[in-house]
Motif scaffolding. Structure first.
Motif, short mmCIF file in Angstrom:
data_model
loop_
_atom_site.label_atom_id
_atom_site.label_comp_id
_atom_site.label_asym_id
_atom_site.label_seq_id
_atom_site.Cartn_x
_atom_site.Cartn_y
_atom_site.Cartn_z
N ARG A 26 0.76 -1.08 0.34
CA ARG A 26 -0.13 -0.22 0.09
C ARG A 26 1.31 0.96 0.14
O ARG A 26 0.83 1.83 -0.91
N ASP A 27 2.07 1.53 1.25
CA ASP A 27 2.57 2.56 0.41
C ASP A 27 3.20 2.48 -0.58
O ASP A 27 3.85 3.93 -1.12
N GLY A 28 3.63 2.01 -1.27
CA GLY A 28 4.01 1.81 -2.34
C GLY A 28 3.29 2.54 -3.49
O GLY A 28 3.95 3.02 -4.72
N LEU A 29 2.25 1.69 -3.23
CA LEU A 29 1.33 2.97 -4.06
C LEU A 29 1.00 4.16 -4.01
O LEU A 29 0.49 4.78 -4.92
N VAL A 30 0.90 4.20 -2.66
CA VAL A 30 1.00 5.72 -2.26
C VAL A 30 1.99 6.27 -2.63
O VAL A 30 1.37 7.79 -3.92
N ARG A 90 3.58 5.80 -5.61
CA ARG A 90 3.34 5.91 -7.32
C ARG A 90 3.22 6.90 -7.21
O ARG A 90 2.99 6.96 -8.64
N VAL A 91 1.51 7.36 -6.78
CA VAL A 91 0.38 7.90 -6.74
C VAL A 91 1.28 9.25 -6.88
O VAL A 91 0.79 10.27 -7.81
N ILE A 92 1.93 9.67 -5.81
CA ILE A 92 2.54 11.01 -5.90
C ILE A 92 3.21 11.48 -6.51
O ILE A 92 3.52 12.37 -7.34
N VAL A 93 4.58 10.26 -6.84
CA VAL A 93 5.52 10.53 -8.14
C VAL A 93 3.96 10.45 -9.56
O VAL A 93 4.73 11.71 -10.38
N ALA A 94 2.97 10.29 -9.86
CA ALA A 94 2.64 10.79 -11.11
C ALA A 94 2.15 11.92 -11.15
O ALA A 94 1.91 12.48 -12.08
N VAL A 95 1.75 12.33 -9.70
CA VAL A 95 1.05 13.48 -9.75
C VAL A 95 1.94 14.31 -10.20
O VAL A 95 1.37 15.51 -10.71
N ILE A 96 3.28 14.18 -9.46
CA ILE A 96 4.06 15.31 -9.55
C ILE A 96 4.71 15.96 -11.27
O ILE A 96 4.64 16.69 -11.09
#
Length: 269
Positions: A1-5, A7-13
């Motif tokens: 789950r932490d890895g998904l978070v 990845r989402v943050i990196v994708a948003v940036i």
């Protein structure tokens, strides 16, 4: 789950970094003249105005530039797609002596910078007497090595049984291409059309060299013309950039399904 978070943050940036220049272009295009630079950094215009668009249409022949881009883009796209499809079909389906060697030499041209052949292209169009005309821009770009490669990869994926059935029915190579292969190639045609049209629409260097009449300028050259004014009107420049970008974005959104399918079936990851 932490890895998904993460990845989402990196994708948003990453998305923010990619989208921000486009957003800033829109902000400047719809802001009152001089506001963006006189009032500090503003991420939203104080009022949305179309004065910048009205100003460039009033002062410059933007409609003519737009028409020139459409004419050149359509002719380049039509010729290039036809040549790429025929060449890709020949390399993939038709077996002839030296075919692989010719195909590799064609791919090798992708490693040659466009700027390295501009002098030769200029001499060619001058010798043909088409310098300063639409054809001087269109003909030298009427084929693309990457498009030929993409078409070949797509045609290789067509089941051999279909081609053999057409051959048994008495269909020759051209009839097989027109009646069997081409109807199966809609995703490929969409990809080639979009890629070629976008490349032609955004092409700057070669039209700048090959066109000498202001009435034949395309939108990218028009942007440079605006930029080189004694007092650059940056809001008007961004307004013209919006006019230039919107058609390509619209086409991509309409045909993106075929675009993805064409790349997937061509084996391009």
């Amino acid at each position: 789950r932490d890895g998904l978070v993460v990845r989402v943050i990196v994708a948003v940036i990453v998305c923010a970094i990619v989208v921000f220049p486009v957003y800033w272009m829109l902000v400047m295009a719809f802001s009152p003249r001089g506001e963006v630079f006189s009032a500090g950094l503003r991420l939203w215009p104080s009022e949305i105005t179309f004065d910048n668009f009205e100003r460039i249409f009033r002062r410059f022949n933007v409609i003519l530039w737009f028409q020139n881009s459409i004419v050149i883009g359509l002719f380049v796209t039509a010729l290039t797609v036809v040549v790429n499809l025929l060449a890709g079909y020949a390399f993939a389906i038709l077996k002839f002596r030296g075919g692989n060697t010719i195909f590799l030499l064609t791919l090798a041209t992708m490693m040659i910078p466009v700027q390295a052949i501009m002098v030769a292209q200029f001499k060619l169009v001058s010798g043909l007497g088409i310098y300063g005309t639409y054809w001087g821009v269109i003909l030298p770009t009427a084929a693309a090595a990457f498009g030929i490669f993409l078409a070949r990869q797509f045609f290789i994926g067509i089941p051999v049984e279909i081609l053999e059935a057409a051959k048994i029915d008495g269909a020759g190579p051209m009839r097989t291409f027109l009646q069997v292969v081409l109807p199966l190639s809609k995703p490929l045609i969409a990809v080639l059309t979009l890629l070629t049209l976008m490349a032609s629409w955004n092409d700057f260097a070669w039209p700048l060299i090959a066109l000498k009449d202001n009435d034949l300028f395309t939108l990218p050259i028009g942007l440079l013309y605006l930029k080189n004014q004694s007092a650059p009107d940056y809001e008007a420049i961004m307004a013209l950039a919006v006019i230039s970008v919107v058609p390509m974005v619209t086409l991509f959104l309409i045909f993106q399904r075929y675009f993805v399918q064409g790349f997937a079936r061509s084996g391009i990851k």
